[in-house]
Design an enzyme around this catalytic site. Sequence first.
Site, PDB file in Angstrom:
ATOM      1  N   SER A 419       0.824  -1.209   0.000  1.00 47.10           N
ATOM      2  CA  SER A 419       0.000   0.000   0.000  1.00 47.10           C
ATOM      3  C   SER A 419       0.860   1.261   0.000  1.00 47.10           C
ATOM      4  O   SER A 419       0.331   2.351  -0.185  1.00 47.10           O
ATOM      5  CB  SER A 419      -0.947   0.007   1.198  1.00 47.10           C
ATOM      6  OG  SER A 419      -0.253  -0.260   2.371  1.00 47.10           O
ATOM      7  N   HIS A 440      -3.290  -3.258  -6.100  1.00 49.07           N
ATOM      8  CA  HIS A 440      -3.594  -2.722  -4.775  1.00 49.07           C
ATOM      9  C   HIS A 440      -5.084  -2.837  -4.483  1.00 49.07           C
ATOM     10  O   HIS A 440      -5.893  -2.039  -4.973  1.00 49.07           O
ATOM     11  CB  HIS A 440      -3.117  -1.269  -4.691  1.00 49.07           C
ATOM     12  CG  HIS A 440      -3.239  -0.685  -3.321  1.00 49.07           C
ATOM     13  ND1 HIS A 440      -3.506   0.642  -3.088  1.00 49.07           N
ATOM     14  CD2 HIS A 440      -3.156  -1.254  -2.097  1.00 49.07           C
ATOM     15  CE1 HIS A 440      -3.573   0.847  -1.787  1.00 49.07           C
ATOM     16  NE2 HIS A 440      -3.359  -0.279  -1.172  1.00 49.07           N
ATOM     17  N   GLU A 452      -6.299  -0.741  -7.629  1.00 57.20           N
ATOM     18  CA  GLU A 452      -5.348   0.091  -8.369  1.00 57.20           C
ATOM     19  C   GLU A 452      -4.326  -0.835  -9.026  1.00 57.20           C
ATOM     20  O   GLU A 452      -3.768  -1.717  -8.362  1.00 57.20           O
ATOM     21  CB  GLU A 452      -4.624   1.046  -7.415  1.00 57.20           C
ATOM     22  CG  GLU A 452      -5.512   2.168  -6.905  1.00 57.20           C
ATOM     23  CD  GLU A 452      -4.806   3.062  -5.875  1.00 57.20           C
ATOM     24  OE1 GLU A 452      -5.143   4.239  -5.797  1.00 57.20           O
ATOM     25  OE2 GLU A 452      -3.915   2.555  -5.149  1.00 57.20           O
ATOM     26  N   ASN A 490      -4.734   6.297  -1.427  1.00 61.50           N
ATOM     27  CA  ASN A 490      -4.146   6.627  -0.121  1.00 61.50           C
ATOM     28  C   ASN A 490      -3.566   8.029  -0.114  1.00 61.50           C
ATOM     29  O   ASN A 490      -3.601   8.728   0.892  1.00 61.50           O
ATOM     30  CB  ASN A 490      -3.061   5.613   0.250  1.00 61.50           C
ATOM     31  CG  ASN A 490      -3.686   4.316   0.742  1.00 61.50           C
ATOM     32  OD1 ASN A 490      -4.868   4.281   1.057  1.00 61.50           O
ATOM     33  ND2 ASN A 490      -2.908   3.264   0.782  1.00 61.50           N
TER      34      ASN A 490
HETATM   35  P1  NAI Z   1      -1.217  -8.758   7.913  1.00 62.95           P
HETATM   36  O1  NAI Z   1      -0.217  -8.419   8.919  1.00 62.95           O
HETATM   37  O2  NAI Z   1      -2.629  -8.922   8.292  1.00 62.95           O
HETATM   38  O3  NAI Z   1      -0.774 -10.103   7.169  1.00 62.95           O
HETATM   39  C1  NAI Z   1       0.499 -10.352   6.701  1.00 62.95           C
HETATM   40  C2  NAI Z   1       0.684 -11.855   6.635  1.00 62.95           C
HETATM   41  O4  NAI Z   1       1.884 -12.145   5.946  1.00 62.95           O
HETATM   42  C3  NAI Z   1       0.800 -12.507   8.023  1.00 62.95           C
HETATM   43  O5  NAI Z   1      -0.152 -13.543   8.140  1.00 62.95           O
HETATM   44  C4  NAI Z   1       2.223 -13.038   8.052  1.00 62.95           C
HETATM   45  O6  NAI Z   1       2.361 -14.240   8.780  1.00 62.95           O
HETATM   46  C5  NAI Z   1       2.494 -13.247   6.574  1.00 62.95           C
HETATM   47  N1  NAI Z   1       3.904 -13.260   6.216  1.00 62.95           N
HETATM   48  C6  NAI Z   1       4.864 -12.398   6.586  1.00 62.95           C
HETATM   49  N2  NAI Z   1       6.028 -12.749   6.001  1.00 62.95           N
HETATM   50  C7  NAI Z   1       5.804 -13.864   5.262  1.00 62.95           C
HETATM   51  C8  NAI Z   1       6.597 -14.669   4.425  1.00 62.95           C
HETATM   52  N3  NAI Z   1       7.875 -14.416   4.225  1.00 62.95           N
HETATM   53  N4  NAI Z   1       6.021 -15.728   3.818  1.00 62.95           N
HETATM   54  C9  NAI Z   1       4.733 -16.006   3.997  1.00 62.95           C
HETATM   55  N5  NAI Z   1       3.912 -15.265   4.765  1.00 62.95           N
HETATM   56  C10 NAI Z   1       4.454 -14.189   5.388  1.00 62.95           C
HETATM   57  O7  NAI Z   1      -1.051  -7.670   6.779  1.00 62.95           O
HETATM   58  P2  NAI Z   1      -2.161  -7.064   5.802  1.00 62.95           P
HETATM   59  O8  NAI Z   1      -2.858  -5.969   6.457  1.00 62.95           O
HETATM   60  O9  NAI Z   1      -2.920  -8.168   5.194  1.00 62.95           O
HETATM   61  O10 NAI Z   1      -1.241  -6.397   4.687  1.00 62.95           O
HETATM   62  C11 NAI Z   1      -0.583  -7.161   3.722  1.00 62.95           C
HETATM   63  C12 NAI Z   1      -0.112  -6.246   2.616  1.00 62.95           C
HETATM   64  O11 NAI Z   1      -1.232  -5.590   2.051  1.00 62.95           O
HETATM   65  C13 NAI Z   1       0.819  -5.137   3.066  1.00 62.95           C
HETATM   66  O12 NAI Z   1       1.748  -4.903   2.050  1.00 62.95           O
HETATM   67  C14 NAI Z   1      -0.114  -3.942   3.246  1.00 62.95           C
HETATM   68  O13 NAI Z   1       0.540  -2.715   3.092  1.00 62.95           O
HETATM   69  C15 NAI Z   1      -1.074  -4.182   2.112  1.00 62.95           C
HETATM   70  N6  NAI Z   1      -2.392  -3.571   2.284  1.00 62.95           N
HETATM   71  C16 NAI Z   1      -3.020  -3.561   3.502  1.00 62.95           C
HETATM   72  C17 NAI Z   1      -4.271  -3.012   3.653  1.00 62.95           C
HETATM   73  C18 NAI Z   1      -5.000  -3.038   4.964  1.00 62.95           C
HETATM   74  O14 NAI Z   1      -6.016  -2.352   5.097  1.00 62.95           O
HETATM   75  N7  NAI Z   1      -4.549  -3.809   5.928  1.00 62.95           N
HETATM   76  C19 NAI Z   1      -4.971  -2.391   2.493  1.00 62.95           C
HETATM   77  C20 NAI Z   1      -4.246  -2.510   1.251  1.00 62.95           C
HETATM   78  C21 NAI Z   1      -3.005  -3.052   1.175  1.00 62.95           C
END
Ligand code: NAI
Length: 681
Positions: A419, A440, A452, A490
């Site tokens: 993001s 995105h 996006e 964003n």
């Molecule tokens: P989250 O923290 O909920 O989930 C991340 C997951 O990735 C965790 O389950 C973790 O165990 C896993 N993980 C970390 N390293 C890993 C690896 N090497 N191999 C496999 N799994 C791994 O994060 P979230 O919120 O889902 O965000 C994920 C991505 O999406 C980020 O880049 C964030 O910026 C982006 N994003 C988030 C939004 C939100 O509202 N939370 C909205 C849009 C994009």
Amino acid sequence: MTNKAKFQHWALNLDKDNLAWLCFDKHESSANVLSASVLEEFASIVEQLQLNLPDGLIIYSGKKNGFIMGADIKEFTKINSEEEAYTLIRQGQKVLDALEALACPTLSVINGYTLGGGLELAMACNYRIAINSDKPVIGLPEVQLGLHPGFGGTVRAVKIAGVRAAMKLMLTGKPIRVKAAKNNGLVDQLCSDEEWQNQARAMIKSKPKQATAPLIEKLLNLPFLRGFIAKTLIKQVSSKANKNHYPAPYAMIGLWQKHGASTTNGYKAEARSMAKLMCGSTSRNLIRVFFLQNKLKSQFPASDTNIKNIHVIGAGIMGGDIASWCALKGFNVTLQDRSTEDIAPALKRAEKLFAKKIRDNSLLEKTRSRLAEDLLGDGVANADLIIEAIYENLEAKKELYKKIETNMKSTAVLATNTSSILLEDLRVDLKQPEKFIGLHFFNPVSQLPLVEIISCNDTDGDTLQTGFNFVKKIGKSPLLCKSSEGFIVNRILAPYMAEAMHLSEEGMASIDIDKVAVNFGMPMGPVELVDTVGIDVALNVSKVLGKAFNRPIPKKLIDMVENNELGKKTGKGFYDWTFDGVSKPNATADETALIPDDAEDRLILPMLNEAVACLEEGIVLDSDMLDIGVIFGTGFAPFHGGPIQYAKERGLENIMMAFAKLEAKHGSRFKAHSGWLKLTK
Ligand code: NAI
């Protein structure tokens, strides 16, 4: 009249029983819509039929996709004045009046979509039969474009279905299934695809009693009850739509309250009201938004996707929900994370989503089987598209790409859901950086329509097309944008949320700040939004954008993250979210609190400034794409038509003056972007 008469859009056949079969097949059009030329021909056909009266008239469609989709909305945009609109609407009404007045029985055959003017035409017939289907195809959706029915529908729907069913149909704008339409009289009989001709013929010949509203509904139409019911309807509507923003539902209720679906006054009053709405800014903007949606989907030439298998890495909030959404939409999905415990919550949420969206058990089973846990990442080798959604950390993401790149198919596309990290930074070690894109998604994935699609200057065109096709295939709207801090959505939301923090630091109550934004037309206030996306996520975005554009990071966000007050997810943010576990914040407004006069501009103008910056920097194709992207991505009041349209409607000079005033009072964060100059020229 000859036995066969051919027009441009209609074909009329007279059979041996002296029944007229009128087929509507709009010339050079994939769907039937009621344009001016269609109605003109129809009027002359009805006139001819009146002179040479058949024993019955059966109107049916020559299109497989339905009967009539509604009026031709494109023609609405060419209307210049209320008087012109009124004249055109009255002409349309008179054509349907003539159809209704034909001295022979008339019948419409509903073979799928029968919406707006299409249903109005069908209601002007004595009878309606519908080919059985499970889809919601019958409706009066005008309210979604800021309008109400204009060809007599506000009168006839009440007469046939009764005030409650008619109002529900018109006020929600949601189409109903043919079975439901049969229950409320809008359809007289259901039939099969093979039997409709025989059934139509039999009905015309037997001339049964015409459907009218039940007695109780007729009683509700009495003048002394109408006021009472109108009040209840207004109460229901006002909890969903502000009268100043969306006048159409209120106009509909008002028409009925005043005229009680009277055929003497109701039609003219309907035409007047419709003409006013048509020329108002809400409807004009909603119609523009309607057309922009199509533009959004045609940024690339239409072609099918060759993606079948998708591998998602990171089963958190985003990755987990992207995976289940893709499985729901027919893709085979493998979902990878570091442990079974990390994946379990995503699978649980997927189960909920599938149960909500799929009724058929065998389909449910098939969908379930398309989503598989994949701890070892075996799915990478077979995937056509790999979506990375691990936590927001540059080094961790780069490390992961190194591992998977060697196992990927040469034709596969690698995409990130980052993001805030620039794609240029993420792709530095990739062997084929030009085949790396951003997809995105927004949270919650199942509800938000926009994705996006992020590219760099040298991104491969075919890869972008693949991303674009994929996004369309999963039923989302793709917005192309260049890699840049915060991308579009964003970036535009950040100053809005930051200004809310300033107002909060000045002592304005969160609920008042949110009220100002909601009154403007935002779906959710900025404080509630920060609590919903998470204080930690908001802080991260603030840091990235703060660094890029030299803006301070709101101290309150830093303090709250330190105290683990992360918003909704921890139960405490700016609001207390623990109250009964309800989804609304536990706070009551202090009605006596003073709200600064410039609060609305302080929240909204920074978004417009950022929108202009995105245009100027070429992050988005043009102002149309920007407007629709911001509406879909942020919920920016659709009736304002998007940030640039809002600025134009309010007047660019007025906007410049407002910026100058805010800058003088609150400082340089309100300095108007240089891009406004181009717009004002
Ligand atoms: P989250 O923290 O909920 O989930 C991340 C997951 O990735 C965790 O389950 C973790 O165990 C896993 N993980 C970390 N390293 C890993 C690896 N090497 N191999 C496999 N799994 C791994 O994060 P979230 O919120 O889902 O965000 C994920 C991505 O999406 C980020 O880049 C964030 O910026 C982006 N994003 C988030 C939004 C939100 O509202 N939370 C909205 C849009 C994009």
